[in-house]
Design a protein around this motif. Sequence first.
Motif, PDB file in Angstrom:
ATOM      1  N   PRO A   1       0.810  -1.224   0.000  1.00 14.42           N
ATOM      2  CA  PRO A   1       0.000   0.000   0.000  1.00 14.42           C
ATOM      3  C   PRO A   1       0.843   1.275   0.000  1.00 14.42           C
ATOM      4  O   PRO A   1       0.478   2.264  -0.637  1.00 14.42           O
ATOM      5  N   THR A   2       1.988   1.241   0.698  1.00 12.82           N
ATOM      6  CA  THR A   2       2.886   2.400   0.677  1.00 12.82           C
ATOM      7  C   THR A   2       3.420   2.634  -0.722  1.00 12.82           C
ATOM      8  O   THR A   2       3.443   3.767  -1.221  1.00 12.82           O
TER       9      THR A   2
ATOM     10  N   PHE B   1       2.378   5.876  -4.123  1.00 12.10           N
ATOM     11  CA  PHE B   1       3.247   6.738  -4.928  1.00 12.10           C
ATOM     12  C   PHE B   1       3.104   6.494  -6.428  1.00 12.10           C
ATOM     13  O   PHE B   1       3.818   7.111  -7.222  1.00 12.10           O
ATOM     14  N   THR B   2       2.183   5.626  -6.840  1.00  8.79           N
ATOM     15  CA  THR B   2       2.001   5.403  -8.273  1.00  8.79           C
ATOM     16  C   THR B   2       1.452   6.666  -8.932  1.00  8.79           C
ATOM     17  O   THR B   2       0.461   7.231  -8.480  1.00  8.79           O
TER      18      THR B   2
ATOM     19  N   ASN C   1      -0.377 -11.351 -11.008  1.00  8.97           N
ATOM     20  CA  ASN C   1      -0.202 -10.381 -12.090  1.00  8.97           C
ATOM     21  C   ASN C   1       0.898  -9.357 -11.813  1.00  8.97           C
ATOM     22  O   ASN C   1       1.067  -8.412 -12.583  1.00  8.97           O
ATOM     23  N   LYS C   2       1.625  -9.540 -10.705  1.00  9.91           N
ATOM     24  CA  LYS C   2       2.694  -8.613 -10.304  1.00  9.91           C
ATOM     25  C   LYS C   2       2.151  -7.190 -10.166  1.00  9.91           C
ATOM     26  O   LYS C   2       2.755  -6.213 -10.637  1.00  9.91           O
ATOM     27  N   MET C   3       1.012  -7.080  -9.486  1.00  5.43           N
ATOM     28  CA  MET C   3       0.371  -5.789  -9.255  1.00  5.43           C
ATOM     29  C   MET C   3       0.333  -5.499  -7.760  1.00  5.43           C
ATOM     30  O   MET C   3       0.096  -6.395  -6.947  1.00  5.43           O
ATOM     31  N   LEU C   4       0.540  -4.244  -7.403  1.00  2.00           N
ATOM     32  CA  LEU C   4       0.570  -3.835  -6.002  1.00  2.00           C
ATOM     33  C   LEU C   4      -0.819  -3.838  -5.376  1.00  2.00           C
ATOM     34  O   LEU C   4      -1.810  -3.489  -6.022  1.00  2.00           O
ATOM     35  N   PHE C   5      -0.880  -4.229  -4.114  1.00  2.00           N
ATOM     36  CA  PHE C   5      -2.092  -4.133  -3.309  1.00  2.00           C
ATOM     37  C   PHE C   5      -2.285  -2.674  -2.900  1.00  2.00           C
ATOM     38  O   PHE C   5      -1.428  -2.101  -2.233  1.00  2.00           O
ATOM     39  N   PRO C   6      -3.410  -2.046  -3.264  1.00  3.99           N
ATOM     40  CA  PRO C   6      -3.570  -0.616  -3.005  1.00  3.99           C
ATOM     41  C   PRO C   6      -4.155  -0.271  -1.650  1.00  3.99           C
ATOM     42  O   PRO C   6      -4.382   0.901  -1.366  1.00  3.99           O
TER      43      PRO C   6
END
Length: 261
Positions: free
Chosen positions: A97-98, A102-103, A179-184
């Motif tokens: 989440p951190t 910053f995305t 999917n190599k995606m960040l947890f928001p």
Amino acid sequence: MRPHHQRTIDRLVKHFQADENYLALIIGGSIARGLEMENSDVDFVLVATDQEYERRKALQNFSFVSSDFCDYPGGYVDGKIVNLAYLAEAARQGSEPTRWAFTGAFTGFSRIEDLQHIIDSIAVYQESEQAEKINSFYSQVMLLIYFVKEAHKRTNPYLLAHASTNLALFASRLVLAHNKMLFPGHKWLMEEVKRAPNQPDNFIELVETLLREPNLDNALALKDCVVSIREWELDYNQALTRFIEDIELNWRYGRPPVMDW
């Protein structure tokens, strides 16, 4: 970006750039990602000098919320105060989440060399952690079914709600990790999962059905959907061991709670 949001940012920059206690202002949130609504607030991060950061630390005051900079209905700014060391630590070991926060973020002003490069290095999925996270999230999905069953057996509505919600969470985190995606974080979780290119066609529907109607049949349907994504590396006994390590023993390994990892 809406014109009134740009005016708000311009006022923030003018205000804080004149204060030598601050080294930079970073714009984030929905505005930075192009997801803002007409009345969205302006999220930002202020990078304070170490002296100012320590002063605020003593006061336990790391936030800045105000409507004074906005000229639109319901508008306000929501800022967090950090120091340069925080940015370096976030790039090195920040939680998902951190990193996601910053995305798309960009600088309003900066007295820090290569600040945009630092920001961009935070908002990156850590592929070196992917395999371990997939094992943890898969183990959560497998074992949470047990707690759903226990909730039914004991007619325990709290346990049923807790286990079902966490099953939806970790099934979703598993799809994101796959999917190599960040947890928001929880607010944007389902919107981010919808963007995942590699997921079963009915995944979102099954998650939402379980959340609306938490019961064993819906929990099993979601679990079976997750299992179908690919060949997973753990059998049930290995998943059980991993579950215990992540839930009961994580404090021994210096690992954060799996929900926050």
